[in-house]
Design an enzyme around this catalytic site. Structure first.
Site, PDB file in Angstrom:
ATOM      1  N   GLY A 200      25.691  76.069 -31.499  1.00  0.00           N
ATOM      2  CA  GLY A 200      25.910  75.847 -30.075  1.00  0.00           C
ATOM      3  C   GLY A 200      25.333  77.012 -29.276  1.00  0.00           C
TER       4      GLY A 200
ATOM      5  N   TYR B 238      39.528  66.301 -25.605  1.00  0.00           N
ATOM      6  CA  TYR B 238      39.128  67.708 -25.774  1.00  0.00           C
ATOM      7  C   TYR B 238      40.298  68.511 -26.350  1.00  0.00           C
ATOM      8  CZ  TYR B 238      37.541  72.388 -24.380  1.00  0.00           C
ATOM      9  OH  TYR B 238      37.171  73.712 -24.366  1.00  0.00           O
TER      10      TYR B 238
ATOM     11  N   LYS C 168      40.966  70.406 -29.973  1.00  0.00           N
ATOM     12  CA  LYS C 168      41.247  71.853 -30.030  1.00  0.00           C
ATOM     13  C   LYS C 168      42.525  72.129 -30.828  1.00  0.00           C
ATOM     14  CE  LYS C 168      37.598  73.350 -28.025  1.00  0.00           C
ATOM     15  NZ  LYS C 168      36.562  73.935 -28.901  1.00  0.00           N
TER      16      LYS C 168
HETATM   17  C1  VAH Z   1      36.586  73.080 -19.700  1.00  0.00           C
HETATM   18  N1  VAH Z   1      35.595  75.283 -19.388  1.00  0.00           N
HETATM   19  O1  VAH Z   1      36.812  73.090 -18.520  1.00  0.00           O
HETATM   20  C2  VAH Z   1      36.198  74.398 -20.366  1.00  0.00           C
HETATM   21  C3  VAH Z   1      37.420  75.070 -20.907  1.00  0.00           C
HETATM   22  C4  VAH Z   1      39.665  75.913 -20.364  1.00  0.00           C
HETATM   23  C5  VAH Z   1      38.531  75.171 -19.863  1.00  0.00           C
HETATM   24  O2  VAH Z   1      37.885  74.458 -22.041  1.00  0.00           O
HETATM   25  O3  VAH Z   1      36.665  72.098 -20.382  1.00  0.00           O
END
Ligand code: VAH
Length: 318
Positions: free
Chosen positions: A6, A140, A144
């Site tokens: 990345g 997301y 994580k």
């Molecule tokens: C986002 N900048 O906005 C990233 C990050 C904590 C935010 O994970 O998805």
């Protein structure tokens, strides 16, 4: 040697240059997938096309370059991951699984960036503890939390040296973010310098942890260099430098540029994501276990961003 996966991303592109500065250009391999690397990246050291979902290719690259540390910065950020959840899982978790398996076979240490996005609406919002409930409502966030658990499992079960931090929103004058919920905190500076006004997608009161990129880079490298015997936690440490909402940021920019005006045009998707995240994290574990300490506070970040973005756009604002 180090492999960054990345390396053309928001953090990856600056982390690659910083690692090359510290360890020597030839010891840091920049792994990228689609986007063409910048000249700075391409001219300063080895490049490899890496598709993190291709385990065999990853293994071959790790062996060829004698990699002993992998920084895995490959992910779709929160907002774009909601548009493409299957791809977010494929890159975020199938990819991470390949990294961990490759690391296990080759004895590599692994850096995995988690996020404030790994928390959800039932997480305590203020001074979010290092150990607390994590039931994120975004894909997301699911990748994580899963990534944190998988990385800790590989440490406990196979003795793999996996380490990670829960990054807040990252602000930089060098790279633009792509598809994050916190992107407004970077976009506002370009809009202010170019147009003296900004239309904000997040509402007043949307407090989020943030960090200036120089601190984000030190954070990753300092953790990977930390004495492992001092680490009680592994994946992943709360780390933050500041917390603010759009109103506070706009007011501080106005101090530098009195005729700056901000209005709102709320993006419901980003608003919902930001509302599910905490306001500010307690990062005392990182401070006590490996000496985490940010160098930039809110005012210093704003002042440096105004200067750097103004210089980059060659538009004076004072
Ligand atoms: C986002 N900048 O906005 C990233 C990050 C904590 C935010 O994970 O998805």
């Amino acid at each position: 040697n180090i492999l960054i996966i990345g390396a053309t991303g928001q953090i990856g592109s600056e982390l690659t240059m910083e690692l090359r500065r510290r360890y020597g250009n030839d010891h840091v391999v920049a792994g990228y997938r689609n986007s063409k690397p910048s000249d700075a990246l391409a001219d300063s050291g080895p490049l490899e096309r890496v598709d993190i979902t291709n385990a065999q290719r990853l293994n071959e690259i790790v062996k060829r370059h004698g990699i002993d540390t992998i920084y895995n910065l490959a992910a779709l950020l929160s907002a774009i991951a909601e548009d493409r959840p299957q791809a977010a899982w494929h890159i975020g978790i199938n990819g991470l699984y390949n990294v961990l398996e490759t690391a296990r076979e080759n004895g590599c240490a692994v850096f995995f960036p988690s996020s404030i996005g790994s928390f959800g609406p039932s997480t305590p919002r203020v001074n979010t503890p290092q150990e607390t409930i994590q039931r994120p409502t975004t894909m997301y966030g699911v990748t994580k939390v899963t990534g944190e658990l998988l990385s800790d499992y590989y440490h406990r079960r196979f003795g793999l040296d996996t380490r990670g931090v829960r990054y807040p929103g990252i602000i930089s004058s060098v790279t633009l973010p792509g598809g994050g919920t916190t992107d407004y905190a970077v976009e506002i500076f370009y809009a202010a310098i170019k147009h003296k006004k900004f239309v904000c997608p997040l509402p007043r009161g949307a407090f989020l942890d943030m960090m200036y990129m120089p601190d984000a880079l030190n954070c990753a490298i300092d953790l990977m260099e930390a004495d492992p015997s001092k680490l009680i936690h592994r994946n992943a440490f709360n780390v933050s430098a500041m917390s603010f909402d759009p109103e506070i940021l706009a007011a501080e920019i106005k101090r530098h540029m009195p005729d700056f005006e901000m209005t709102y045009n709320i993006d419901p998707k980003k608003q919902a994501i930001a509302a599910s995240w905490p306001n500010n994290m307690d990062d005392s574990a990182a401070r006590s276990e490996w000496g985490w300490k940010p160098e930039y506070n809110f005012k210093e970040m704003v002042s440096d961003m105004m200067e750097k973005v103004s210089a980059k756009l060659a538009i004076a604002y004072k």
